[in-house]
Structures are given as structure tokens and as C-alpha cells.
Design a protein around this motif. Structure first.
Motif, mmCIF file in Angstrom:
data_model
loop_
_atom_site.group_PDB
_atom_site.id
_atom_site.type_symbol
_atom_site.label_atom_id
_atom_site.label_comp_id
_atom_site.label_asym_id
_atom_site.label_seq_id
_atom_site.Cartn_x
_atom_site.Cartn_y
_atom_site.Cartn_z
ATOM 1 N N LEU A 722 3.494 -1.444 15.165
ATOM 2 C CA LEU A 722 2.523 -0.940 14.182
ATOM 3 C C LEU A 722 1.730 -2.071 13.544
ATOM 4 O O LEU A 722 0.527 -1.940 13.301
ATOM 5 C CB LEU A 722 3.251 -0.137 13.096
ATOM 6 N N ILE A 723 2.391 -3.203 13.271
ATOM 7 C CA ILE A 723 1.698 -4.361 12.681
ATOM 8 C C ILE A 723 0.595 -4.824 13.625
ATOM 9 O O ILE A 723 -0.545 -5.091 13.197
ATOM 10 C CB ILE A 723 2.691 -5.502 12.358
ATOM 11 N N ARG A 726 -2.241 -2.357 13.422
ATOM 12 C CA ARG A 726 -2.984 -2.488 12.157
ATOM 13 C C ARG A 726 -3.851 -3.742 12.174
ATOM 14 O O ARG A 726 -5.051 -3.698 11.864
ATOM 15 C CB ARG A 726 -2.000 -2.543 10.985
ATOM 16 N N ASP A 735 -2.629 4.562 7.706
ATOM 17 C CA ASP A 735 -1.974 4.989 8.950
ATOM 18 C C ASP A 735 -0.705 4.164 9.180
ATOM 19 O O ASP A 735 0.315 4.695 9.634
ATOM 20 C CB ASP A 735 -2.911 4.807 10.151
ATOM 21 N N TYR A 736 -0.796 2.863 8.874
ATOM 22 C CA TYR A 736 0.373 1.980 9.032
ATOM 23 C C TYR A 736 1.515 2.465 8.128
ATOM 24 O O TYR A 736 2.664 2.569 8.552
ATOM 25 C CB TYR A 736 -0.007 0.534 8.699
ATOM 26 N N LYS A 737 1.163 2.810 6.899
ATOM 27 C CA LYS A 737 2.186 3.278 5.948
ATOM 28 C C LYS A 737 2.851 4.559 6.481
ATOM 29 O O LYS A 737 4.078 4.697 6.467
ATOM 30 C CB LYS A 737 1.535 3.538 4.582
#
Length: 795
Positions: A722-723, A726, A735-737
């Protein structure tokens, strides 16, 4: 009657239609060989191979899963004709040339098996004249079988016999087309373009003529003749572009060449503008220009006066919008007829032309009026057929208005309406059937055994004999749900909310239905009456009904409702009788979560399933993530759970929605033993039969077990991905959260890998994350954006 089992189909001709018919057979697990000419260079099967490769690229997708393309067998007319002997059904789908078809028939006839059915997918050539190219032995097994494009999605198939066709051949083929391929079959007489294209193309030509008469531009006409009239939203000219102006011109020419004595013959001309566009290579969508042309992000329309493209986007007058919203069909039609507004006059004119045409031609093109209405609904996307519109708006009043216009020279032909129109009737559809001018009587519905599988057959206005929302015995009903049965020991729960969203009242209805089913029935089916007509299974939780709670008590007021939703889904899962979800259309968010908890799912091929909550800045909180976690652990059988979890996680984190029930199976939303049904009208029958089978097999609710989770290891692994997304700009910070929250839930939280948790542990985490997000300003932006525009906001 002996079983007619289609073990294999041959499709002759790998053009657009032939390849897509082959694709749909493969969707339905029917083995198929696709034939074409041998290629002049390279691989002799090159033409077929290219066609199959193209199936993967077409949109809308002809295949339920792209990888199914590999299952289509290939052949050419030079090397492989002996393989036709393996086939029970042969469908010819080559170009619309009588001489080419006859040449092919001579070539293939010696190889056709003794009991195989041979059919042509011609869109308008005479089936009788086509049969002249066949041996006397093959003629009784020959007929027309006209699929509509695209064949996976269009419900209509026209079945056209010749005088020599054996009746049982038609009955066998109708049953196969209905159940196996999921089609709505209409039987047509052998007249040019049969029913749907005969009536539909006339309607398009009449619309073009009347639009010119009233000075309306193509964009205004499309706004007037699309969803506002309950027809395909592309309207008239956009539809012509999609079909292809060359194809449309070909269909018109068939009418022109074969209908010289027709009182509407003057209408069967390719409009001058269409001719000009074709001459310039503008065939519509496939060539990039037709009535419309896309330039950058702008859609331009043709200006007939200058033949140039100019900006489009003009809409119907507000007055017309208001008239068309009138619920009473008689008042609506009177307002159009009486208005002096040119757009209203145009609409009355195209209705009048259609009513005039179908009344004059019913006797020669169809056995009865019902076939015309179904042909236009299933083949042209009309929500209501033309005879139904006429009957609902007041038969005799409309008939008199049409007669007045014919007498005044306003109609497209001087031909009077047939005498039967004025014989004191109130319409063509009655309780026990539909009017047939050729037989001078009302014709009942087909009684073929295949239709016993349709508890709620497609009905027509005026015929109330085929079910409807009131069929069966009601056990309980309120504004949100109906709980009912049809005396077969299976209870049915139907939602009544818009798009079948799950409101607090629906949640209460689920508990009530489960209690009733456990007390008095073999099981419960969750099914909705509009399943076959393109309705949704459920578009998810009812955000609108939550709004007053949110406004008065903030997020805290909503938490009890989330608990109730979770409890309702758990009650479905652990019910003491089998609960079967009968799914068709959209099953999104809470709708997807509901079906995940059923003992079994029966899904129509056109089921679009997914956990889409991130689109409104939330995460699934009705047990969907808990079910994903449990299924991954079960599938892993002690191996690395993350390998089984990562795809399901990604589907939820990106709000992916299946594009077919087959894809939903590959995504894990449907299980391998869930049933996929091709005809949505058979959904309830199959779901009920599943309940009976599970009951007879001694159904027991699943045992509550602990679920092994991957804990911190899973959170870290998914988080790293995900990192990257992002930081690479593929997803927003919000969206990352959301992605991290979903990762924490499906991994089981801050635990060691291999820890075991119960379902409530995961449900609590779903609810906690959901409540936190409800308070988040970015989520509130997304929710408001969705409620205002119906489109997801990416912030």
C-alpha cells in the motif's frame, strides 16, 4: 419426450456474431467448435484464431471470464468438416448472402449427424429460401435461430420455422435456448427481417423522418427517445451508431428488396444523411464517426444542413420532461397528442406511426401481439412493448386518434387500420392470452415444459395470469419486505426497498423470515420479484435511512444499526434451515455481505458482485471481511493463508465488482458449488430446488469454529504494498488509510501469525473501523458526493 441434450455445438462463421455465439455457449459450459474459411497464408485456422483472440478485447465482454476463450475448439471448412458429426446443433452465422450460404450448405450437409438440428442465424433472409439449398432429408431439421447482438446480453432469440420444419425440433431448440443459454424465445413467421428488426428498423426510420419534419437535432431526439421513453438510453441515433450504419442500411435494403407491396414501402429507404455518411466511411462507432463523433473529450453531432460536426448536448424541453413523468399512461399520451410543442408533436407522431404499423402488420409477421411486445422489449431494450403502450393508454381513444391522422394525411401511409382494431375490444392482451389476427382468436402462452421452471414468467400488460408481485400466499408484509410462499414448503423473502437496499426495517424482516422458516418451512430463499427484469439483488446498506439518525445522534446513533446488520447476517449463516440467496444484477456492499452468509447462492450469469464500501470512504462492516478471512483460512488448509487472502483483500480494498457470476466465482464471492443460472426467470425455481435438495440431504447449520489469522505479518506485508501504491500516486492518502484498516481486520489485528480468533473478534474490528471512518471528514465528503451525484468521489 426423449431428452434432447446438446453435447456439442458447431458455429459456422467466425465473424462478430458467430464468435460471440460460440463464446456464450462456452459461458454455459456447452462445448463448441468455431469454423471459418481456411486462411490463405500462415496457420490455416488463422481466421478463427484471430476471432477468438478478439473476444478477449470486446466490450461489453462476450465471455464470462476471458480465459474461457481457450475452450473454444477451432476448425476450417477444408480440414475439419467431419467433426460436424460430433455436433447436435449446428448454427450457421456467415455473411448475409443467400448464394454464399447455399454454397456452404452443400459443403457441410454430408457431414451433419442424422439427428442434429441445423439452423441459420440470418438476421432477415428468408428461411424457406435458405432451405432450398438443403437435401429433403435435412429440411425437416432446419430453421432460423436469430440471436441479437451482443448475444450474451440480449435476451431475445427469434425462432423461425419453414413449412417443412418438424415441430418437435422447434420445441427442443426452444427449451435449450431458454434454460441452457438463458434466452427469451419469440417465434416469428418467415417474413423479411422477422419481428424485432422489422418493427424496430421501421421505428428508427419513422423517427428519422418525423425528426426532420419537426426540425429536431439528433441529440434532442436521442434525449427524447431514450430512457425518458423507457427505451435503451442510447436513444435512436446513438443506437444506430452502435449497431453500425452499414448494418442498418443492409437491414433496410432487405425490406426494400422484398416488401414491394407493403403499404409502408416508401419508408424503407436508407435516409439520405445515412447514405452520405456511409459514402464518407462514417459507419458509426466502429469507424469513429457516424451521427456522432468523439473529438478529444467532446462528443460532436452531425448537422444535416452542412454535413459538418457541431457541439452536441441539447436536451428535451422541460415541459416534455414533465409530461413524460406523468404516471397515468392515458394522461401522458393525451398531453403529447394535444400539445402544440414540436417535441410533443414529434413524440405523438412516432407513437402513432408505430401503432399504425404494428396493427397493419401483426397478421403477417407474428402469431400474436405478445410476440411483437416481447421482441421489442428483449431485442430493442424497450421496458414496455408497443401494443402494451397502446393498450395502457386507452385502446379505443388511441385507435381513433390514429385513424384521424391517417385520414388527415399526417401518417406515413394511407393504409387504414384493420377492422379488428375497432371491434369493441379494449386491447390485444387479455387474461388468457393475446390476440392473433391470423387465427382470429386469443392465443394462450406456450405450455412447453421448460416454462414450468418460470414461476414468474415475463408478462404483458393486460394478462395477469403469469404471476406478478401478488402471487403466492403472504405470511407477512410491510413497506420494506414481503415474506410469502407458493405452497411448496419453501419460504421466500423479498425486499421492497428501492434497489433492495438494506434498511433497519429490512434487517428486522430478515429476522422475522428466519424465525418463520425455522418454525414452519424446509428453508428460506431470498429473492426479489424484479430479478429477471434487470433489478438489483441489493445495492447495499441504506445510507439514506441512516441520515436522520446521524443528524440527530451522530455516529453513536448508527452503531446499534451496524450491530443489528451483523447479527442479521450471522443469523442467516447459522439458521437451522438452509438459506439460499437468489442473486441477479447488482449485489454490492451489504448486498454482497448478505449473500456471503447464505448456505448457498444461486446466481444469474449477469450478477455484478463486490464489496464497494471504500467508494464511500467506508469499509465493509456487515461481516464481509470476516467471511473473506474465514474462507481464506479454510482454503489454505494449513498453508500460508496470505496467498489465499491477498486477492480477496485486493478486491475489497479496490472496490472491485465482478462482471459476471463466473468472475464472481473466480473472485471468491461465489463458491465452487454455488449454482449459476443463465435464465433469470428460472432463478427462483432453481433456488427452491436447492432448498429442497439440502433439506432432503439432512441440512445442518455450520459449526462455529475458530479462525486462524496471519496477524502482524499480514499487516506488514500488505502495508508495504500500500505504501508503494500511495507513494507512486496510484491511491490517495485516504485510500491508504482505508486499505490499512481492511488489512488490519483480515489479518486479525496485532497478533502473532497462526493465532486463532472467533467471528465476533473480527466483527468487532469491522464495526470499530466503520464507526471511526463515519466521523472522518474525507469519508463524509465521499458519502455526500455519492448521495448527490451517484458517483464515487476520489479524495
Amino acid at each position: 419426450m426423449t431428452n434432447f441434450i446438446v453435447k456439442k455445438v458447431a458455429v459456422l462463421g467466425a465473424g462478430v456474431m458467430g464468435a460471440q455465439i460460440a463464446a456464450h455457449c462456452i459461458n454455459a459450459k456447452v462445448p463448441v467448435i468455431l469454423f471459418d474459411l481456411p486462411a490463405k497464408e500462415g496457420n490455416k485456422n488463422g481466421i478463427v484464431l484471430r476471432a477468438i483472440d478478439n473476444l478477449r478485447k470486446l466490450n461489453p465482454a462476450p465471455l464470462g471470464l476471458p480465459e474461457l476463450a481457450a475452450q473454444i475448439e477451432i476448425g476450417n471448412y477444408e480440414d475439419d468438416l467431419e467433426r460436424l458429426a460430433e455436433c447436435d446443433l449446428i448454427i450457421e452465422a456467415i455473411a448475409e448472402r443467400m448464394d454464399w450460404k447455399h454454397d456452404l450448405y452443400k459443403q457441410v450437409a454430408p457431414h451433419v449427424a442424422a439427428d442434429a438440428i441445423f439452423a441459420s442465424n440470418t438476421s432477415g433472409l428468408s428461411i424457406t429460401r435458405l432451405s432450398d439449398g438443403l437435401s429433403e432429408e435435412l429440411k425437416p431439421r432446419f430453421c432460423g435461430v436469430h440471436f441479437f447482438n451482443p448475444p450474451r446480453y440480449m435476451h431475445l432469440v427469434e425462432l423461425i420455422p419453414t413449412a417443412a420444419t418438424r415441430p418437435e425440433i422447434l420445441d427442443q431448440l426452444e427449451a435449450f435456448l431458454t434454460t441452457t443459454l438463458g434466452k427469451g424465445v419469440v417465434r416469428a413467421f418467415d417474413t423479411p427481417n422477422f419481428i424485432a428488426n422489422r418493427v424496430g428498423i421501421f421505428g428508427m426510420l419513422a423517427t428519422i423522418i418525423e425528426a426532420e419534419k419537426f426540425g429536431l437535432t439528433v441529440d434532442v431526439v436521442d434525449d427524447l427517445t431514450g430512457s425518458k421513453l423507457g427505451r435503451a438510453k442510447s436513444g435512436t441515433f446513438r443506437t444506430a451508431d452502435v449497431v453500425g450504419l452499414d448494418t442498418m442500411s443492409h437491414v433496410i435494403k432487405t425490406m426494400q428488396d422484398n416488401l414491394h407491396d407493403d403499404p409502408f414501402y416508401s419508408v424503407y429507404q436508407t435516409p439520405a444523411l445515412v447514405g452520405k455518411l456511409i459514402e464518407g466511411g462514417a459507419f458509426g462507432q466502429k469507424s469513429g464517426a457516424g451521427f456522432y463523433k468523439k473529438v478529444g473529450k467532446d462528443i460532436l453531432r452531425i448537422d444535416p444542413a452542412t454535413a459538418d460536426y457541431v457541439p452536441s448536448g441539447a436536451k428535451a424541453d422541460d415541459l416534455i420532461g414533465r409530461i413524460l413523468k406523468e404516471k397515468d399512461p392515458a394522461k401522458r399520451m393525451k398531453a403529447l397528442h394535444d400539445s402544440s410543442n414540436p417535441q410533443a408533436q414529434f413524440l405523438w407522431a412516432i407513437f402513432r406511426d408505430m401503432f399504425h404499423y404494428i396493427a397493419v402488420h401483426l397478421e403477417s409477421i407474428a402469431d400474436n401481439a405478445r410476440e411483437i411486445d416481447f421482441a421489442m422489449r428483449w431485442g430493442y431494450g424497450w421496458s414496455v412493448g408497443p401494443f402494451e403502450i397502446w393498450q395502457a393508454a386507452g385502446w379505443s381513444q388511441i385507435a381513433n386518434w390514429v385513424r384521424e391522422d391517417i385520414d388527415a394525411g399526417k401518417a406515413l401511409s394511407r393504409e387504414p387500420l384493420p377492422a379488428w382494431v375497432f371491434d369493441g375490444r379494449h386491447g390485444v392482451h387479455v387474461e388468457d392470452g393475446s390476440w392473433s389476427p391470423s387465427q382470429r382468436k386469443v392465443m394462450p402462452r406456450s405450455d412447453l415444459s421448460v416454462y414450468a421452471r418460470q414461476a414468474f414468467r415475463a408478462g404483458v400488460f393486460g394478462d395477469h395470469s403469469v404471476g406478478g408481485a401478488a402471487a403466492g400466499t403472504t405470511v407477512f408484509e410491510d413497506d420494506a419486505v414481503r415474506i410469502w410462499h407458493q405452497d411448496d414448503a419453501v419460504l421466500v423473502l423479498s425486499f421492497k426497498t428501492k434497489m433492495h437496499v438494506i434498511s433497519p426495517a429490512v434487517t428486522a424482516g430478515i429476522h422475522k423470515a428466519l424465525e418463520e422458516a425455522e418454525t414452519n418451512y424446509k428453508g428460506l430463499v431470498i429473492w426479489h420479484a424484479d430479478a429477471a427484469e434487470g433489478g438489483a439483488f441489493s445495492a447495499g446498506a441504506d445510507l439514506q435511512s441512516m441520515l436522520p439518525l446521524f443528524m440527530s445522534g451522530g455516529t453513536k446513533a448508527i452503531e446499534p444499526e451496524v450491530v443489528k446488520l451483523q447479527q442479521a447476517h450471522q443469523a442467516i449463516k447459522y439458521a437451522n434451515v438452509p438459506v439460499v440467496a437468489a442473486v441477479a444484477g447488482l449485489a454490492l456492499g451489504g448486498g454482497c455481505e448478505l449473500l456471503l452468509h447464505a448456505a448457498r447462492r444461486v446466481a444469474a450469469i449477469e450478477s455484478y458482485i463486490g464489496l464497494v464500501e471504500v467508494g464511500v470512504g467506508l469499509i465493509p462492516a456487515g461481516g464481509g471481511l470476516k467471511e473473506i478471512t474465514a474462507r481464506a483460512a479454510e482454503a489454505a488448509k494449513g498453508n500460508d493463508i496470505l496467498q489465499f487472502l491477498k486477492h480477496a483483500y485486493m478486491h475489497a480494498a479496490t472496490a472491485a465488482v465482478s462482471r459476471s457470476a463466473l468472475e464472481a466465482q473466480s473472485m471468491g464471492y461465489l463458491k465452487g458449488d454455488d449454482v449459476i443460472v443463465f435464465n433469470p426467470y428460472e432463478l427462483l425455481h432453481v433456488a427452491r430446488s436447492q432448498v429442497h435438495a439440502m433439506h432432503e440431504a439432512g441440512y445442518r447449520a455450520p459449526r462455529r469454529t475458530l479462525i486462524p489469522v496471519i496477524g502482524r505479518y499480514g499487516i506488514a506485508t500488505i502495508g508495504a504494498q500500500l505504501i508503494n501504491m500511495r507513494d507512486g500516486g496510484f491511491i490517495s492518502a485516504h485510500d491508504y488509510k482505508l486499505g490499512m484498516m481492511i488489512a488490519e481486520i483480515v489479518s486479525g489485528g496485532d497478533l502473532d501469525a497462526g493465532s486463532q480468533v472467533d467471528e465476533q473478534w473480527l466483527l468487532d474490528r469491522e464495526r470499530k473501523a466503520f464507526m471511526e471512518l463515519l466521523d472522518h471528514p474525507k469519508t463524509q465528503e465521499r458519502i455526500m458526493g455519492m448521495m448527490q451525484s451517484g458517483k464515487p468521489v476520489r479524495n
